[in-house]
Design a protein around this motif. Sequence first.
Motif, short mmCIF file in Angstrom:
data_model
loop_
_atom_site.label_atom_id
_atom_site.label_comp_id
_atom_site.label_asym_id
_atom_site.label_seq_id
_atom_site.Cartn_x
_atom_site.Cartn_y
_atom_site.Cartn_z
N ILE A 1 0.85 -1.20 0.00
CA ILE A 1 0.00 0.00 0.00
C ILE A 1 0.87 1.24 0.00
N SER A 2 0.46 2.26 -0.77
CA SER A 2 1.01 3.60 -0.65
C SER A 2 -0.17 4.55 -0.69
N ALA A 3 0.02 5.75 -0.12
CA ALA A 3 -1.08 6.71 -0.15
C ALA A 3 -1.19 7.35 -1.54
N LEU A 4 -0.05 7.67 -2.11
CA LEU A 4 -0.03 8.46 -3.34
C LEU A 4 0.67 7.71 -4.47
N ASN A 5 0.25 8.00 -5.67
CA ASN A 5 0.85 7.37 -6.84
C ASN A 5 2.38 7.54 -6.87
N GLU A 6 2.83 8.73 -6.51
CA GLU A 6 4.28 9.03 -6.58
C GLU A 6 5.09 8.15 -5.63
N GLU A 7 4.43 7.57 -4.62
CA GLU A 7 5.16 6.76 -3.65
C GLU A 7 5.32 5.30 -4.11
N GLN A 8 4.65 4.93 -5.18
CA GLN A 8 4.63 3.51 -5.56
C GLN A 8 4.90 3.29 -7.05
N GLN A 9 4.98 4.38 -7.80
CA GLN A 9 5.19 4.32 -9.24
C GLN A 9 6.31 3.35 -9.59
N GLY A 10 6.09 2.54 -10.62
CA GLY A 10 7.15 1.63 -11.03
C GLY A 10 6.91 0.22 -10.55
N LEU A 11 6.27 0.06 -9.40
CA LEU A 11 6.04 -1.29 -8.88
C LEU A 11 4.98 -2.03 -9.71
N VAL B 1 8.30 14.08 -3.17
CA VAL B 1 7.50 12.94 -3.68
C VAL B 1 7.60 12.85 -5.19
N GLN B 2 7.62 14.00 -5.85
CA GLN B 2 7.69 13.94 -7.30
C GLN B 2 9.02 13.41 -7.79
N ALA B 3 10.11 13.84 -7.12
CA ALA B 3 11.43 13.52 -7.64
C ALA B 3 11.99 12.20 -7.14
N VAL B 4 11.74 11.85 -5.90
CA VAL B 4 12.53 10.81 -5.26
C VAL B 4 11.74 9.61 -4.72
N ALA B 5 10.54 9.86 -4.17
CA ALA B 5 9.85 8.86 -3.35
C ALA B 5 9.72 7.49 -4.01
N SER B 6 9.29 7.46 -5.28
CA SER B 6 8.99 6.17 -5.89
C SER B 6 10.26 5.34 -6.10
N ARG B 7 11.39 6.01 -6.28
CA ARG B 7 12.65 5.29 -6.51
C ARG B 7 13.06 4.50 -5.27
N TYR B 8 12.90 5.09 -4.11
CA TYR B 8 13.20 4.37 -2.86
C TYR B 8 12.32 3.11 -2.77
N ALA B 9 11.02 3.29 -2.99
CA ALA B 9 10.08 2.17 -2.86
C ALA B 9 10.47 1.04 -3.82
N PHE B 10 10.76 1.41 -5.05
CA PHE B 10 11.08 0.41 -6.07
C PHE B 10 12.29 -0.43 -5.67
N PHE B 11 13.38 0.24 -5.32
CA PHE B 11 14.61 -0.49 -5.01
C PHE B 11 14.50 -1.29 -3.72
N VAL B 12 13.82 -0.74 -2.72
CA VAL B 12 13.72 -1.46 -1.44
C VAL B 12 12.79 -2.67 -1.58
N VAL B 13 11.65 -2.50 -2.25
CA VAL B 13 10.72 -3.62 -2.41
C VAL B 13 11.36 -4.72 -3.25
N LYS B 14 12.13 -4.32 -4.25
CA LYS B 14 12.84 -5.31 -5.06
C LYS B 14 13.75 -6.16 -4.18
N ARG B 15 14.49 -5.51 -3.31
CA ARG B 15 15.38 -6.25 -2.40
C ARG B 15 14.58 -7.09 -1.39
N LEU B 16 13.48 -6.54 -0.93
CA LEU B 16 12.64 -7.27 0.04
C LEU B 16 12.09 -8.55 -0.59
#
Length: 251
Positions: free
Chosen positions: A8-18, A233-248
């Motif tokens: 779950i993410s609240a906003l699209n920018e926090e989860q984009q890419g997954l 959120v626009q520039a950075v947030a989704s990149r963190y989520a993508f890389f961390v979830v990939k590792r998880l």
Amino acid sequence: KTIRLGIISALNEEQQGLVEAMESPHKLSHGMRDYTQGTLWGIDAVCVLSRIGKVAAAMTASILVEKFGVTHIVFTGVAGSADSGVRVGDIVVGESLVQHDMDATPLFPRFEVPLTGLSRFLSDSTMSEQLSVSCRDFLESDFHDAISVTEAKEFGITRPQSHRGQIGSGDQFISSRIHLGQLKEALPDLLAVEMEGAAVAQVCFELGIPFTVMRTISDNANEAAALDFMRFVQAVASRYAFFVVKRLCAR
Ligand code: SAH
């Protein structure tokens, strides 16, 4: 015991890419939200945007469990820092989650969710440990693949750290030093403030579902928070989520 992970993410920018990274994705709309079920790096997963706030998050978590049969939930998003040792670009993994706007005094102690006897909900220790390790590995090994030097400089991110501890959630965007100070006085261990985590935590506690929360710090919950938050959120947030979830998922 097959795992199905709800993300779950609240906003699209926090989860984009997954969602884009999912194999054989299936989209299903229910209760005004789109749930996408598929395979993420070998893990059966369901991704959904909750929108902002505790009710939205609680509804989304409940549906994930009851309708989509998820067995585990991870929330990924951004938050304001609630501690001087936690900086923009750092990550906080929630070990305990508090609904910081819950106040039924004098009937119940401040922060206690009435008739549960609880003023905080603990995340699953195994999931939180795996998530923490994933965050640390990301920050140590793929941070520069995710965030350019220019972007890191723009947001003043140098040597980002991963923390574990208490996260507070409330239906309030905290953008005042005074407001944050008052919260911190009542909850001295608070590391980050956001608007959903502790709601997901209560739902998962009541349904017996292991969960954890990861928050990338977007702002300092002060007078500059709204602007910092939007740029981050626009520039950075989704990149963190993508890389961390990939590792998880690889764990
Ligand atoms: N004006 C924004 C509102 C975003 S609310 C908009 O129009 O989109 C902020 C979101 O980020 C929430 O989902 C919350 O969980 C998180 N968040 C980030 N910084 C926060 C802060 N300082 N206080 C509360 N929530 C914060």
